[in-house]
Design a protein around this motif. Sequence first.
Motif, PDB file in Angstrom:
ATOM      1  N   LEU A 140      54.526  40.928  40.059  1.00 63.93           N
ATOM      2  CA  LEU A 140      53.931  39.667  40.482  1.00 63.93           C
ATOM      3  C   LEU A 140      52.928  39.192  39.438  1.00 63.93           C
ATOM      4  O   LEU A 140      52.095  39.976  38.972  1.00 63.93           O
ATOM      5  CB  LEU A 140      53.192  39.823  41.820  1.00 63.93           C
ATOM      6  N   THR A 142      49.804  36.931  39.268  1.00 65.03           N
ATOM      7  CA  THR A 142      48.890  36.262  40.190  1.00 65.03           C
ATOM      8  C   THR A 142      47.444  36.518  39.764  1.00 65.03           C
ATOM      9  O   THR A 142      47.183  37.172  38.759  1.00 65.03           O
ATOM     10  CB  THR A 142      49.118  36.737  41.639  1.00 65.03           C
ATOM     11  N   ILE A 154      44.304  38.128  47.239  1.00 69.34           N
ATOM     12  CA  ILE A 154      45.120  37.340  46.317  1.00 69.34           C
ATOM     13  C   ILE A 154      44.483  35.957  46.252  1.00 69.34           C
ATOM     14  O   ILE A 154      44.405  35.254  47.258  1.00 69.34           O
ATOM     15  CB  ILE A 154      46.582  37.269  46.789  1.00 69.34           C
ATOM     16  N   CYS A 158      51.384  33.566  44.182  1.00 68.13           N
ATOM     17  CA  CYS A 158      52.037  34.657  43.471  1.00 68.13           C
ATOM     18  C   CYS A 158      53.330  34.141  42.848  1.00 68.13           C
ATOM     19  O   CYS A 158      54.114  33.465  43.524  1.00 68.13           O
ATOM     20  CB  CYS A 158      52.359  35.809  44.416  1.00 68.13           C
TER      21      CYS A 158
END
Length: 442
Positions: A140, A142, A154, A158
């Motif tokens: 990912l 992110t 997060i 993503c």
Amino acid sequence: MNVTLLEQAKQLKETLVDFVYEAEGELAVALEKYAAENSNKERYDIKQQNLIIDTFITEGRVGEQTPLELFLENEPNLTQSDRALVNHWKRSFTGLFEIIQTIPNGLELMNWLSAKHYNVYPNARISEAEMARWQPGEILLTRIAPIGDRDWMIFSDCIPKGKLSQPKLAVAIGEFKKKHKESLYSDAPELLEQAWESVARYHQEFVDFFGSDRITLSGSELNTKLAELQSKMSQKILASAGIDPSKSLKEVMQESGANEEAIAEAAAELGTDAEAVTEAMNSQEKLAMVTPKVELPPEIKTAEQVTAFSHPKWGQMFIPTYTKFQAMLEAEDPQSQENCAFLVRKYLEEPQINFFIWQQLKEQYPTQLEKVLQTVLERRDFNLDRDLEATLKKFNKLPETELPETASVPRHLHDLFEEAVVQVSKSKSKGKKRQKTAKGFK
């Protein structure tokens, strides 16, 4: 995980994003400029747009302040807890993460650039359905931000890369280093410091070996000399570690009383993979370990003349046309020289001719260079001292140095790149064998 704190962080993040989007004046102008400078023209979707915005929130500049600082100044109703969270978000960073495992309501991620692990939880814009699709082993791209002593959220969308083979992962890391330079080792400043120290160390070795920070040789001779330099550096590293490079690894182990694991670890730090260590320990061959190798591209190896520059921050630069550019500027009438305009535009457009190279030309040929640029750029009022830096910036040649390719990399990245090369080589070999077999049946 503190569920109440997570919900507070989710809501606060949405308030922060609204504040930035709804802003006018300097903040709005800064956001637009940042987005334009950082957008990826090849592929620019909503997830990438959101990642750029969320990066701007913590790293962008509005005068002397960041958007985070402006938010704290202009939102008097924030609680003390809100303000503490926002201040924690100054440590947010973008990374290329591998999903290690799922945890209750979240994920354990590893940042591939630093090998550090994080327990992360979704923000308000990531649905349970989206998160359920992510599986261990997937990559990912992110941004994450701290929401407590041990937990992270997060912080942006993503961008899933899927499960990647080692060669594809190596490529993805290379792309990350190119497109997210500001995030390189951002959660491991000690790695960044070591990388920069290795650049300065390589520069000093270059100067000591060649007797200058600038040399001109044929491509083939330069390639040979660089191999000698790297071998000499390896010998010095071994000697400083108290290892006699004239002896086999078995002899070194027997004399020092070191165990196999310790020697293998030392060898790995010098750029030798575990397989090579095993082979060496089972043979009487001389100990041969090298520092990470500088690979010259084919066009440099075969060039008639290559000017090599070395700098403690810019690293090493290899320019096969530098003597031609010098000859052009040294001519009585540079503008009348064949290919003058072509050479100047090439130097403006090609990435390897960086800001540092242009500064060398400016110092050595200020008058000639100014006249040539006036003609080629069709700007009779062009002033070298006043206009050169702004012109170079338009061609993406910035005065800030970037970590050179010759910089040391963490052990786990070195191992990954080495294994990726091995896999690609094996794949090519199998392809050639299949082609030969097919021809045999014709």
